[in-house]
Design an enzyme around this catalytic site. Structure first.
Site, PDB file in Angstrom:
ATOM      1  N   ASP A  69       0.825  -1.207   0.000  1.00  0.00           N
ATOM      2  CA  ASP A  69       0.000   0.000   0.000  1.00  0.00           C
ATOM      3  C   ASP A  69       0.862   1.262   0.000  1.00  0.00           C
ATOM      4  O   ASP A  69       1.984   1.265   0.508  1.00  0.00           O
ATOM      5  CB  ASP A  69      -0.905  -0.025   1.246  1.00  0.00           C
ATOM      6  CG  ASP A  69      -2.061   0.958   1.132  1.00  0.00           C
ATOM      7  OD1 ASP A  69      -2.410   1.341  -0.010  1.00  0.00           O
ATOM      8  OD2 ASP A  69      -2.618   1.340   2.176  1.00  0.00           O
ATOM      9  N   ASN A 106       1.258   3.415  -2.906  1.00  0.00           N
ATOM     10  CA  ASN A 106       1.763   3.868  -4.210  1.00  0.00           C
ATOM     11  C   ASN A 106       1.223   5.243  -4.586  1.00  0.00           C
ATOM     12  O   ASN A 106       1.962   6.124  -5.044  1.00  0.00           O
ATOM     13  CB  ASN A 106       1.321   2.902  -5.321  1.00  0.00           C
ATOM     14  CG  ASN A 106       1.993   1.560  -5.230  1.00  0.00           C
ATOM     15  OD1 ASN A 106       2.943   1.389  -4.477  1.00  0.00           O
ATOM     16  ND2 ASN A 106       1.494   0.596  -5.997  1.00  0.00           N
ATOM     17  N   ARG A 149      -0.196   7.660  -2.699  1.00  0.00           N
ATOM     18  CA  ARG A 149       0.244   8.780  -1.856  1.00  0.00           C
ATOM     19  C   ARG A 149       1.701   9.113  -2.119  1.00  0.00           C
ATOM     20  O   ARG A 149       2.103  10.274  -2.130  1.00  0.00           O
ATOM     21  CB  ARG A 149       0.020   8.435  -0.376  1.00  0.00           C
ATOM     22  CG  ARG A 149      -1.416   8.669   0.066  1.00  0.00           C
ATOM     23  CD  ARG A 149      -1.700   8.010   1.381  1.00  0.00           C
ATOM     24  NE  ARG A 149      -1.735   6.567   1.235  1.00  0.00           N
ATOM     25  CZ  ARG A 149      -1.521   5.705   2.223  1.00  0.00           C
ATOM     26  NH1 ARG A 149      -1.203   6.151   3.418  1.00  0.00           N
ATOM     27  NH2 ARG A 149      -1.610   4.408   2.002  1.00  0.00           N
ATOM     28  N   ARG A 180      -0.874   9.367  -9.716  1.00  0.00           N
ATOM     29  CA  ARG A 180      -0.892   8.158  -8.893  1.00  0.00           C
ATOM     30  C   ARG A 180      -0.280   6.955  -9.612  1.00  0.00           C
ATOM     31  O   ARG A 180       0.408   6.136  -9.014  1.00  0.00           O
ATOM     32  CB  ARG A 180      -2.329   7.826  -8.479  1.00  0.00           C
ATOM     33  CG  ARG A 180      -2.921   8.792  -7.465  1.00  0.00           C
ATOM     34  CD  ARG A 180      -4.386   8.428  -7.175  1.00  0.00           C
ATOM     35  NE  ARG A 180      -4.514   7.043  -6.775  1.00  0.00           N
ATOM     36  CZ  ARG A 180      -4.296   6.600  -5.538  1.00  0.00           C
ATOM     37  NH1 ARG A 180      -3.967   7.438  -4.582  1.00  0.00           N
ATOM     38  NH2 ARG A 180      -4.419   5.317  -5.253  1.00  0.00           N
ATOM     39  N   HIS A 210       2.343   3.433  -9.013  1.00  0.00           N
ATOM     40  CA  HIS A 210       2.125   2.015  -9.344  1.00  0.00           C
ATOM     41  C   HIS A 210       3.276   1.478 -10.193  1.00  0.00           C
ATOM     42  O   HIS A 210       3.700   0.338 -10.037  1.00  0.00           O
ATOM     43  CB  HIS A 210       0.796   1.831 -10.077  1.00  0.00           C
ATOM     44  CG  HIS A 210      -0.411   2.212  -9.257  1.00  0.00           C
ATOM     45  ND1 HIS A 210      -0.534   1.858  -7.935  1.00  0.00           N
ATOM     46  CD2 HIS A 210      -1.536   2.915  -9.564  1.00  0.00           C
ATOM     47  CE1 HIS A 210      -1.699   2.321  -7.470  1.00  0.00           C
ATOM     48  NE2 HIS A 210      -2.312   2.978  -8.432  1.00  0.00           N
ATOM     49  N   TRP A 242     -11.980  -2.025  -7.673  1.00  0.00           N
ATOM     50  CA  TRP A 242     -12.749  -1.696  -8.887  1.00  0.00           C
ATOM     51  C   TRP A 242     -13.479  -0.368  -8.710  1.00  0.00           C
ATOM     52  O   TRP A 242     -13.922   0.230  -9.684  1.00  0.00           O
ATOM     53  CB  TRP A 242     -13.790  -2.785  -9.193  1.00  0.00           C
ATOM     54  CG  TRP A 242     -13.232  -4.103  -9.619  1.00  0.00           C
ATOM     55  CD1 TRP A 242     -13.333  -5.272  -8.927  1.00  0.00           C
ATOM     56  CD2 TRP A 242     -12.538  -4.420 -10.838  1.00  0.00           C
ATOM     57  NE1 TRP A 242     -12.720  -6.297  -9.631  1.00  0.00           N
ATOM     58  CE2 TRP A 242     -12.230  -5.798 -10.807  1.00  0.00           C
ATOM     59  CE3 TRP A 242     -12.131  -3.673 -11.954  1.00  0.00           C
ATOM     60  CZ2 TRP A 242     -11.544  -6.450 -11.829  1.00  0.00           C
ATOM     61  CZ3 TRP A 242     -11.453  -4.314 -12.983  1.00  0.00           C
ATOM     62  CH2 TRP A 242     -11.166  -5.688 -12.909  1.00  0.00           C
ATOM     63  N   ARG A 282     -12.284   2.365  -7.954  1.00  0.00           N
ATOM     64  CA  ARG A 282     -11.422   3.515  -8.316  1.00  0.00           C
ATOM     65  C   ARG A 282     -11.735   4.011  -9.727  1.00  0.00           C
ATOM     66  O   ARG A 282     -12.374   3.309 -10.503  1.00  0.00           O
ATOM     67  CB  ARG A 282      -9.960   3.085  -8.229  1.00  0.00           C
ATOM     68  CG  ARG A 282      -9.582   2.733  -6.807  1.00  0.00           C
ATOM     69  CD  ARG A 282      -8.113   2.477  -6.676  1.00  0.00           C
ATOM     70  NE  ARG A 282      -7.790   2.168  -5.298  1.00  0.00           N
ATOM     71  CZ  ARG A 282      -6.574   2.199  -4.789  1.00  0.00           C
ATOM     72  NH1 ARG A 282      -5.546   2.529  -5.561  1.00  0.00           N
ATOM     73  NH2 ARG A 282      -6.359   1.904  -3.527  1.00  0.00           N
ATOM     74  N   LEU A 326      10.508 -20.626  -4.477  1.00  0.00           N
ATOM     75  CA  LEU A 326       9.525 -19.731  -3.854  1.00  0.00           C
ATOM     76  C   LEU A 326       8.188 -19.887  -4.565  1.00  0.00           C
ATOM     77  O   LEU A 326       8.133 -19.956  -5.793  1.00  0.00           O
ATOM     78  CB  LEU A 326       9.999 -18.268  -3.991  1.00  0.00           C
ATOM     79  CG  LEU A 326       9.054 -17.211  -3.401  1.00  0.00           C
ATOM     80  CD1 LEU A 326       9.150 -17.213  -1.874  1.00  0.00           C
ATOM     81  CD2 LEU A 326       9.388 -15.810  -3.931  1.00  0.00           C
ATOM     82  N   ARG A 372      -4.710  -1.957   8.906  1.00  0.00           N
ATOM     83  CA  ARG A 372      -5.917  -2.771   8.714  1.00  0.00           C
ATOM     84  C   ARG A 372      -5.625  -3.836   7.666  1.00  0.00           C
ATOM     85  O   ARG A 372      -4.620  -3.768   6.951  1.00  0.00           O
ATOM     86  CB  ARG A 372      -7.097  -1.893   8.299  1.00  0.00           C
ATOM     87  CG  ARG A 372      -6.833  -1.002   7.096  1.00  0.00           C
ATOM     88  CD  ARG A 372      -8.074  -0.186   6.709  1.00  0.00           C
ATOM     89  NE  ARG A 372      -7.770   0.783   5.655  1.00  0.00           N
ATOM     90  CZ  ARG A 372      -7.669   2.101   5.849  1.00  0.00           C
ATOM     91  NH1 ARG A 372      -7.872   2.623   7.038  1.00  0.00           N
ATOM     92  NH2 ARG A 372      -7.382   2.895   4.831  1.00  0.00           N
ATOM     93  N   GLU A 397       1.367 -12.965  12.592  1.00  0.00           N
ATOM     94  CA  GLU A 397       1.926 -11.773  13.224  1.00  0.00           C
ATOM     95  C   GLU A 397       1.732 -10.617  12.245  1.00  0.00           C
ATOM     96  O   GLU A 397       1.821 -10.802  11.031  1.00  0.00           O
ATOM     97  CB  GLU A 397       3.426 -11.968  13.499  1.00  0.00           C
ATOM     98  CG  GLU A 397       3.747 -13.150  14.386  1.00  0.00           C
ATOM     99  CD  GLU A 397       3.199 -13.006  15.803  1.00  0.00           C
ATOM    100  OE1 GLU A 397       2.998 -11.859  16.262  1.00  0.00           O
ATOM    101  OE2 GLU A 397       2.961 -14.045  16.450  1.00  0.00           O
TER     102      GLU A 397
HETATM  103  C1  IPE Z   1      -5.444  -2.707  -0.066  1.00  0.00           C
HETATM  104  O1  IPE Z   1      -5.146  -1.361  -0.190  1.00  0.00           O
HETATM  105  C2  IPE Z   1      -5.348  -3.370  -1.392  1.00  0.00           C
HETATM  106  C3  IPE Z   1      -4.017  -3.429  -1.992  1.00  0.00           C
HETATM  107  C4  IPE Z   1      -2.900  -3.002  -1.463  1.00  0.00           C
HETATM  108  C5  IPE Z   1      -3.972  -4.044  -3.275  1.00  0.00           C
HETATM  109  P1  IPE Z   1      -6.275  -0.240  -0.320  1.00  0.00           P
HETATM  110  O2  IPE Z   1      -5.569   1.026  -0.473  1.00  0.00           O
HETATM  111  O3  IPE Z   1      -7.243  -0.623  -1.378  1.00  0.00           O
HETATM  112  O4  IPE Z   1      -7.008  -0.370   1.098  1.00  0.00           O
HETATM  113  P2  IPE Z   1      -7.904   0.676   1.883  1.00  0.00           P
HETATM  114  O5  IPE Z   1      -8.956   1.156   0.925  1.00  0.00           O
HETATM  115  O6  IPE Z   1      -7.009   1.785   2.311  1.00  0.00           O
HETATM  116  O7  IPE Z   1      -8.441  -0.095   3.048  1.00  0.00           O
HETATM  117  C1  IPE Z   2      -1.701   0.145  -3.322  1.00  0.00           C
HETATM  118  O1  IPE Z   2      -1.457   1.511  -3.330  1.00  0.00           O
HETATM  119  C2  IPE Z   2      -1.855  -0.419  -4.704  1.00  0.00           C
HETATM  120  C3  IPE Z   2      -3.245  -0.746  -5.047  1.00  0.00           C
HETATM  121  C4  IPE Z   2      -4.265  -0.714  -4.241  1.00  0.00           C
HETATM  122  C5  IPE Z   2      -3.462  -1.157  -6.409  1.00  0.00           C
HETATM  123  P1  IPE Z   2      -2.638   2.549  -3.331  1.00  0.00           P
HETATM  124  O2  IPE Z   2      -3.036   2.823  -4.743  1.00  0.00           O
HETATM  125  O3  IPE Z   2      -3.762   2.108  -2.458  1.00  0.00           O
HETATM  126  O4  IPE Z   2      -1.922   3.801  -2.715  1.00  0.00           O
HETATM  127  P2  IPE Z   2      -2.526   4.821  -1.666  1.00  0.00           P
HETATM  128  O5  IPE Z   2      -2.993   4.024  -0.484  1.00  0.00           O
HETATM  129  O6  IPE Z   2      -3.654   5.529  -2.352  1.00  0.00           O
HETATM  130  O7  IPE Z   2      -1.391   5.699  -1.357  1.00  0.00           O
HETATM  131 MG    MG Z   3      -4.148   2.371  -0.459  1.00  0.00          MG
END
Ligand code: IPE
Ligand code: IPE
Ligand code: MG
Length: 239
Positions: free
Chosen positions: A19, A21, A23, A32, A36, A68, A70, A130, A189, A202
């Site tokens: 998570d 990417n 931000r 954004r 990614h 989806w 987004r 792996l 979370r 853990e």
């Molecule tokens: C969880 O991240 C899904 C992935 C990292 C692929 P999100 O960014 O979608 O989760 P929330 O919405 O903050 O809970």
């Molecule tokens: C996780 O990064 C990648 C995916 C959910 C695809 P985010 O896209 O959720 O990045 P933030 O949380 O908005 O920074």
């Molecule tokens: Mg996120």
């Protein structure tokens, strides 16, 4: 990549919520999707480093079923990115003896991506160093629901039966329970990730954004894991 022999203080199955990417890119005044793009580069480094830490199964959360929701342009860029990287990474996966499988729904993915996943699974099927599991269009609750429906006619299904039903139609060999969950990006979370398999996992949360995560951060997470006393409801061996 030389895998280390397993000791019980090493996590065998590590699951990562990649998570942050978006931000990370926004903080740098970039779109954004630039986050990614950098994020997929990080995947390679982590996959190549994991076996040196004794990790044998690595599940990576790439796209949740809720993602989806987004904007369509971000979603389609992600889908294209997944497909092109899958295709280009297969030779490296083979070199590194990595088996790739995907979990999640296949039927809503662009056909080209679903095909690329199937092809990568087929080509890497004999990898033994792996097992890399890519969670795409993945929802733990949907997966649990599907397993329950599949087992509805089985009387007295066991936890093992359920675990097997979870992998579902795409992977008949279930993964072991998750030992360690890593979430980057500062949130604490699970966001519908591996809810069944994480019963005694853990949990390691870091503020590092996924594009900046590296082998050293993976090592820090494993060191954290090694300091935990896993009791599984019993009393600690130390008494
Ligand atoms: C969880 O991240 C899904 C992935 C990292 C692929 P999100 O960014 O979608 O989760 P929330 O919405 O903050 O809970
Ligand atoms: C996780 O990064 C990648 C995916 C959910 C695809 P985010 O896209 O959720 O990045 P933030 O949380 O908005 O920074
Ligand atoms: Mg996120």
């Amino acid at each position: 990549m030389s895998p280390r022999p397993y000791t019980d203080t090493q996590p065998m199955h590590v699951a990562i919520i990649m998570d942050g990417n978006g931000r990370w890119a926004t903080q740098r005044a970039m779109p954004r999707v630039a986050g990614h793009r950098v994020g997929v580069e990080v995947v390679r480094k982590v996959v190549e480093h994991a076996p040196t830490l004794g990790i044998t199964t690595l599940t990576l959360y790439a796209f949740s079923s809720d993602n989806w929701r987004r904007p369509a342009t971000e979603v389609s860029t992600l889908m294209r990115l997944f497909r092109s990287r899958l295709v280009s990474e297969v030779p490296r996966l083979l070199d590194n003896n990595v088996r790739l499988t995907a979990i999640g729904r296949r039927d809503r993915l662009p056909l080209a991506l679903a095909d690329a996943l199937g092809e990568a699974e087929e080509k890497t099927a004999r990898g033994t160093t792996l097992h890399m599991r890519l969670a795409i269009d993945y929802s733990a609750r949907d997966e649990i629901l599907r397993a329950a429906q599949r087992l509805a006619s089985v009387s007295e299904a066991t936890r093992e039966d359920f675990g097997r039903a979870l992998g579902g139609e795409y992977d008949s060999r279930p993964a072991p329970d998750v030992d360690l969950v890593i979430r980057t990006g500062g949130e604490r979370r699970l966001s519908d990730f591996l809810l069944w398999e994480c019963a005694y996992a853990e949990l390691y949360f870091t503020d590092v954004m996924w594009p900046e995560f590296g082998p050293k951060d993976l090592e820090s997470a494993v060191e954290y894991f090694q300091k935990r006393d896993r009791r599984f409801g019993a009393l600690s061996a130390a008494g």
